[in-house]
Design a protein around this motif. Structure first.
Motif, PDB file in Angstrom:
ATOM      1  N   VAL A  45      43.351  24.758  22.871  1.00  0.00           N
ATOM      2  CA  VAL A  45      42.313  25.035  23.870  1.00  0.00           C
ATOM      3  C   VAL A  45      42.905  25.808  25.040  1.00  0.00           C
ATOM      4  O   VAL A  45      42.317  26.796  25.517  1.00  0.00           O
ATOM      5  N   ARG A  46      44.069  25.394  25.508  1.00  0.00           N
ATOM      6  CA  ARG A  46      44.724  26.130  26.604  1.00  0.00           C
ATOM      7  C   ARG A  46      45.034  27.562  26.175  1.00  0.00           C
ATOM      8  O   ARG A  46      44.869  28.500  26.956  1.00  0.00           O
ATOM      9  N   ASP A  47      45.470  27.743  24.938  1.00  0.00           N
ATOM     10  CA  ASP A  47      45.748  29.080  24.413  1.00  0.00           C
ATOM     11  C   ASP A  47      44.480  29.933  24.399  1.00  0.00           C
ATOM     12  O   ASP A  47      44.519  31.115  24.747  1.00  0.00           O
ATOM     13  N   ALA A  48      43.346  29.336  24.017  1.00  0.00           N
ATOM     14  CA  ALA A  48      42.080  30.076  23.995  1.00  0.00           C
ATOM     15  C   ALA A  48      41.709  30.544  25.400  1.00  0.00           C
ATOM     16  O   ALA A  48      41.227  31.674  25.578  1.00  0.00           O
ATOM     17  N   ILE A  49      41.950  29.707  26.410  1.00  0.00           N
ATOM     18  CA  ILE A  49      41.645  30.077  27.792  1.00  0.00           C
ATOM     19  C   ILE A  49      42.541  31.227  28.248  1.00  0.00           C
ATOM     20  O   ILE A  49      42.079  32.191  28.858  1.00  0.00           O
ATOM     21  N   VAL A  50      43.824  31.142  27.929  1.00  0.00           N
ATOM     22  CA  VAL A  50      44.770  32.200  28.310  1.00  0.00           C
ATOM     23  C   VAL A  50      44.407  33.509  27.622  1.00  0.00           C
ATOM     24  O   VAL A  50      44.399  34.579  28.246  1.00  0.00           O
ATOM     25  N   ARG A  51      44.083  33.457  26.337  1.00  0.00           N
ATOM     26  CA  ARG A  51      43.706  34.679  25.604  1.00  0.00           C
ATOM     27  C   ARG A  51      42.418  35.279  26.164  1.00  0.00           C
ATOM     28  O   ARG A  51      42.280  36.492  26.256  1.00  0.00           O
ATOM     29  N   PHE A  52      41.465  34.432  26.539  1.00  0.00           N
ATOM     30  CA  PHE A  52      40.233  34.919  27.146  1.00  0.00           C
ATOM     31  C   PHE A  52      40.553  35.708  28.413  1.00  0.00           C
ATOM     32  O   PHE A  52      40.061  36.824  28.617  1.00  0.00           O
ATOM     33  N   ALA A  53      41.363  35.107  29.295  1.00  0.00           N
ATOM     34  CA  ALA A  53      41.713  35.781  30.544  1.00  0.00           C
ATOM     35  C   ALA A  53      42.416  37.108  30.270  1.00  0.00           C
ATOM     36  O   ALA A  53      42.123  38.119  30.920  1.00  0.00           O
ATOM     37  N   ASP A  54      43.299  37.124  29.302  1.00  0.00           N
ATOM     38  CA  ASP A  54      44.044  38.342  28.974  1.00  0.00           C
ATOM     39  C   ASP A  54      43.117  39.470  28.509  1.00  0.00           C
ATOM     40  O   ASP A  54      43.191  40.580  29.020  1.00  0.00           O
ATOM     41  N   VAL A  55      42.237  39.178  27.555  1.00  0.00           N
ATOM     42  CA  VAL A  55      41.374  40.248  27.040  1.00  0.00           C
ATOM     43  C   VAL A  55      40.336  40.677  28.067  1.00  0.00           C
ATOM     44  O   VAL A  55      39.948  41.846  28.113  1.00  0.00           O
ATOM     45  N   ALA A  56      39.906  39.745  28.931  1.00  0.00           N
ATOM     46  CA  ALA A  56      38.938  40.106  29.968  1.00  0.00           C
ATOM     47  C   ALA A  56      39.570  41.049  30.988  1.00  0.00           C
ATOM     48  O   ALA A  56      38.971  42.053  31.377  1.00  0.00           O
ATOM     49  N   VAL A  57      40.789  40.739  31.416  1.00  0.00           N
ATOM     50  CA  VAL A  57      41.474  41.570  32.397  1.00  0.00           C
ATOM     51  C   VAL A  57      41.792  42.951  31.826  1.00  0.00           C
ATOM     52  O   VAL A  57      41.663  43.964  32.508  1.00  0.00           O
ATOM     53  N   GLY A  62      40.105  44.465  29.514  1.00  0.00           N
ATOM     54  CA  GLY A  62      38.903  45.180  29.101  1.00  0.00           C
ATOM     55  C   GLY A  62      38.866  45.469  27.616  1.00  0.00           C
ATOM     56  O   GLY A  62      38.271  46.449  27.169  1.00  0.00           O
ATOM     57  N   ASP A  63      39.493  44.619  26.818  1.00  0.00           N
ATOM     58  CA  ASP A  63      39.508  44.777  25.351  1.00  0.00           C
ATOM     59  C   ASP A  63      38.232  44.155  24.794  1.00  0.00           C
ATOM     60  O   ASP A  63      38.172  42.965  24.490  1.00  0.00           O
ATOM     61  N   TYR A  64      37.171  44.947  24.672  1.00  0.00           N
ATOM     62  CA  TYR A  64      35.851  44.445  24.304  1.00  0.00           C
ATOM     63  C   TYR A  64      35.819  43.806  22.925  1.00  0.00           C
ATOM     64  O   TYR A  64      35.170  42.776  22.731  1.00  0.00           O
ATOM     65  N   ASP A  65      36.518  44.390  21.947  1.00  0.00           N
ATOM     66  CA  ASP A  65      36.520  43.805  20.600  1.00  0.00           C
ATOM     67  C   ASP A  65      37.203  42.434  20.600  1.00  0.00           C
ATOM     68  O   ASP A  65      36.700  41.479  20.005  1.00  0.00           O
ATOM     69  N   ALA A  66      38.339  42.336  21.273  1.00  0.00           N
ATOM     70  CA  ALA A  66      39.047  41.050  21.343  1.00  0.00           C
ATOM     71  C   ALA A  66      38.240  40.043  22.161  1.00  0.00           C
ATOM     72  O   ALA A  66      38.219  38.852  21.846  1.00  0.00           O
ATOM     73  N   PHE A  67      37.540  40.520  23.199  1.00  0.00           N
ATOM     74  CA  PHE A  67      36.691  39.647  24.010  1.00  0.00           C
ATOM     75  C   PHE A  67      35.592  39.041  23.145  1.00  0.00           C
ATOM     76  O   PHE A  67      35.363  37.831  23.163  1.00  0.00           O
ATOM     77  N   ARG A  68      34.903  39.866  22.361  1.00  0.00           N
ATOM     78  CA  ARG A  68      33.843  39.360  21.479  1.00  0.00           C
ATOM     79  C   ARG A  68      34.392  38.377  20.446  1.00  0.00           C
ATOM     80  O   ARG A  68      33.734  37.408  20.100  1.00  0.00           O
ATOM     81  N   ALA A  69      35.612  38.598  19.996  1.00  0.00           N
ATOM     82  CA  ALA A  69      36.221  37.725  18.988  1.00  0.00           C
ATOM     83  C   ALA A  69      36.517  36.330  19.539  1.00  0.00           C
ATOM     84  O   ALA A  69      36.691  35.382  18.769  1.00  0.00           O
TER      85      ALA A  69
END
Length: 114
Positions: free
Chosen positions: A15-27, A29-36
């Motif tokens: 769960v912590r990894d999912a939060i970190v990955r979310f922040a990374d792709v949002a910052v 601007g990786d739209y495909d990774a964000f949707r994933a």
């Protein structure tokens, strides 16, 4: 450690990894990774909502010799309305529950009662 405790730690790390990955792709601007990062039926609510957790201790003596004490956690969600904040969900989780008789003396300040 038990298998259950290890599984809990693995889930918590995921769960912590999912939060970190979310922040990374949002910052980035990786739209495909964000949707994933989202399930197909996911919702993202930004606005007038709040979530709280609060500890609770209750003690009561009912008719006869009935007693009730507990410790628990309230998890609440709220929504802001034009009349103020209202509950949208309220969940109580018992951490400790006891029905044994109370012991000890209680004194109320100013009344002299014991």
């Amino acid at each position: 450690m038990t298998n259950s405790a290890i599984a809990h730690l693995i889930d918590e790390a995921a769960v912590r990894d999912a939060i970190v990955r979310f922040a990374d792709v949002a910052v980035r601007g990786d739209y495909d990774a964000f949707r994933a990062r989202w399930s197909e039926d996911a919702t993202w609510v930004i606005g007038d909502t709040a979530t709280t957790r609060s500890m609770c201790h209750e003690a009561a003596r009912g008719p006869g010799e009935s007693y009730y004490r507990n410790n628990g956690v309230w998890t609440d969600t709220f929504r802001r309305t034009r009349d103020g904040w209202v509950f949208t969900n309220r969940t109580f989780q018992y951490l400790w529950l006891d029905f044994s008789p109370f012991t000890g003396d209680i004194s109320w300040p100013g009344t002299g009662a014991r």
